[in-house]
Each structure stands twice: as structure tokens, then as C-alpha cells.
Design an enzyme around this catalytic site. Sequence first.
Site, short mmCIF file in Angstrom:
data_model
loop_
_atom_site.label_atom_id
_atom_site.label_comp_id
_atom_site.label_asym_id
_atom_site.label_seq_id
_atom_site.Cartn_x
_atom_site.Cartn_y
_atom_site.Cartn_z
N GLY A 12 35.96 46.02 46.97
CA GLY A 12 35.97 44.89 47.92
C GLY A 12 36.96 45.15 49.05
N VAL A 28 47.65 57.85 57.95
CA VAL A 28 47.33 58.87 58.97
C VAL A 28 48.60 59.27 59.73
CG1 VAL A 28 46.07 59.26 61.14
CG2 VAL A 28 44.91 58.17 59.20
N SER A 48 38.34 50.67 41.63
CA SER A 48 38.65 51.87 42.42
C SER A 48 39.77 52.69 41.78
CB SER A 48 39.09 51.46 43.83
OG SER A 48 38.11 50.64 44.40
N ASP A 102 42.08 39.68 45.04
CA ASP A 102 42.14 38.91 43.78
C ASP A 102 43.53 38.91 43.13
OD1 ASP A 102 39.48 38.34 44.02
OD2 ASP A 102 38.83 40.03 42.78
N LYS A 133 41.07 18.16 53.09
CA LYS A 133 41.86 17.01 52.64
C LYS A 133 41.83 15.89 53.68
CE LYS A 133 45.87 17.12 49.85
NZ LYS A 133 47.18 17.69 49.61
N GLY A 150 37.56 34.68 43.02
CA GLY A 150 38.30 34.99 41.80
C GLY A 150 37.36 34.92 40.61
N ALA A 193 46.64 20.32 45.47
CA ALA A 193 45.39 19.89 44.83
C ALA A 193 45.66 18.97 43.64
CB ALA A 193 44.62 21.12 44.35
P1 ADP Z 1 37.48 47.10 43.19
O1 ADP Z 1 38.19 48.39 43.40
O2 ADP Z 1 37.62 46.16 44.35
O3 ADP Z 1 37.84 46.47 41.85
P2 ADP Z 1 34.85 47.84 42.09
O4 ADP Z 1 35.15 47.33 40.72
O5 ADP Z 1 33.52 47.50 42.66
O6 ADP Z 1 35.91 47.39 43.18
O7 ADP Z 1 34.98 49.43 42.04
C1 ADP Z 1 34.78 50.22 43.19
C2 ADP Z 1 34.21 51.57 42.83
O8 ADP Z 1 35.10 52.26 41.97
C3 ADP Z 1 32.90 51.55 42.04
O9 ADP Z 1 31.77 51.36 42.85
C4 ADP Z 1 32.90 52.94 41.44
O10 ADP Z 1 32.50 53.91 42.37
C5 ADP Z 1 34.38 53.16 41.12
N1 ADP Z 1 34.63 52.86 39.71
C6 ADP Z 1 34.70 51.64 39.12
N2 ADP Z 1 34.87 51.76 37.78
C7 ADP Z 1 34.92 53.09 37.52
C8 ADP Z 1 35.06 53.88 36.34
N3 ADP Z 1 35.20 53.31 35.14
N4 ADP Z 1 35.08 55.22 36.46
C9 ADP Z 1 34.94 55.81 37.68
N5 ADP Z 1 34.77 55.12 38.82
C10 ADP Z 1 34.76 53.79 38.76
#
Ligand code: ADP
Length: 323
Positions: A11, A24, A105, A127, A154, A170, A186
Amino acid sequence: MKSIAVLTSGGDAPGMNAAIRAVVRTGISKGLTVWGVQEGYSGLIEGNFKRMGSRDVGSIIQRGGTILGSARCPEFQTEEGRELAIRRLRGAGIEGLIVIGGNGSQTGSHALNQMGFPVVGVASTIDNDLCGSDITIGVDTALNVALNAIDNLKVTASSHRRALLVEVMGRKCGYLALMAGIAGGAEAIVLPEVEVVPEQIAKRIQDGYERGKPHAIIVVAEGANYNAEGLCQAFRDKQLLLGFEFRSTVLGYVQRGATPTCADRILGTRLGAEAVEQLFAGNVGVLVGVQGGALVHTPLAEIVSCRKTLDPWFLKAGDLLSY
Ligand code: ADP
């Protein structure tokens, strides 16, 4: 180390651009070549890399979202997908990677690091459900957006003597709902972490009505066992009286795309720069975050097996102070 890459994944979060800019420019100041990977792990697997100069990150610090793009990439969850990503990185002469993202990620970055490719993570998710950092990039902005909406709602709730249910983001973690609810005064806060009993909420709101409150704001996290509309439906189905007429509003993605606040620009800048320092020093397989105001580096192995919990003081305060 002469060449590194940076990507944003999962996200998007306001402040990611500040982190990219810091990576960078800190990298360049150390004599490194810095590559931007487009669209998260998908771009890694496709070898979608762009060499980044100082000018490429000019005038991005004030922009929400991520200039590199973000994606969800199921292929990266397979070993073959990650092997291909490593081949792409090595093929381009890249020796280290910075992953800016949330729980999923960082699970991916840990897996990559375990396969022998040096990675440093940067804590970024609106989150705030990631261990290893008291607060993550994007949370402050998302909170302020939710808070503005609550303040506005409100006003109208008071004019019409209504109860308004406001749904905030969330899915598993109620941090945004809890903090926006407390800061927005709230009357009730509904969280995924606490079982929701519609009868109790209705009674609480009706008591407030009878004590003369002019409005009621109920902040609901989207992942609670009743979302905002679900809770309205439960009030109707169970014929529960709140005193007030009630309506629901879902804030949705507006919380994600806002202009980053000062706090998120500073946090992104600080974590992005520190990630380069750690990668350069060879301290890899860690997540960079802040705890007690100080920069910390926590092994990714600990991060992926940890579940962040809500501060019990705030949980109690939300109830107590809305009386
Ligand atoms: P966030 O990082 O915001 O929690 P996601 O849960 O959608 O987002 O995860 C982002 C990306 O991370 C996934 O699309 C996938 O490519 C990678 N990822 C998530 N879980 C795993 C995992 N268990 N092993 C390897 N890569 C993962």
C-alpha cells in the site's frame, strides 16, 4: 558497495517520496549509483530499473503516493520469483536493495535477504501495524485526514442532532481508528482488536443522548467484526434505539493519497537516509524505524514474527474520555 536500488511496495503511504529522495541523495553523496525499481517487486522480477539522479527526486517531497509506483506481486512469494529478481539485480550490477513498505513487503525483503541478497527495510504503512517502529511513514498524514473528516462530520452531526458512523482504514489493526477517535472526541470507537457488541454501543450512544449530547460520532475500523454499514444494519435489525438518527460514511482511499504532513516528510527523510547508512555499513537484514524518538535497526527475522498491539492506556482512554 558501489550500486544500490530502492523500491516501494504494498500500500502506498504519504512520505514514501521523502524516503526515496533521501535514499537517492544520501546514496549519491556516498559515491553510490542509485537505481529506482518501478512498481515494487513486479519491477524487480521484470528488471524494470531506472538510474536515479539528484534531479529525478527534485520537488517530490511534498507529493503523496510514490513516484516509483507500487504493486502487489504474488510471484515474489515463490522462490523462483525471488531467484529471478536476484538475477535481475546482479545482472544490473546492483549489490544492495532498500525496500520501503509494510508487513507484507518486509516479509518479502526478509525472504530475499535470507537468499543472500543484502536488503534493508524502511518502515512504511499507514496502518502502523509494523513492529520495529513506534510510528511508520504515512500514519500521521492518514490520521490527520481522518481527523479532519471527523471534525467536519461532527459539525453537521450537531446541527441535525445525529449519530454518524465514520469508517476509517485498518483491516487488522485499529491504530488509526483509535487515535483518530480519541483526537476527534468520538463517543465510541470500534476496533478489530475488541469484540463489537452492537447492544453495548447503542446503549452508550443512547445514554449520551439522554445526558444531552448534541451528536454522536462512532469511529469504526474497516476490519472490525461490524464495519460502519454492518453496524447500522445491526442497529436496525435488532431494533436498537440510539436516541439519534444515524448514518454511515466510509472515508476509504482519501486517507492514503493526501499530501504528506511535516511529520511524515521528516520521518521519510530520516528513515530513507538511515537505510543507506546501514546498507553502506553492511548492517543488512534489518528494518530501520524509530523507537522512543531514536533511530533503531531491528532484524527482519524479528519483524516478520512479531505482532504489534495497541497501547492499553489509549484503549481505556478512548472509553473514559468520551463520557
Ligand atoms: P504491505 O507491504 O503494505 O503490507 P502487501 O501485504 O500487499 O503490502 O505486500 C506487498 C508485497 O510483498 C506482495 O505483493 C508480495 O509481492 C510481497 N510479499 C508479501 N508477503 C510475502 C511473503 N510471505 N513472501 C514473499 N513476498 C511477500
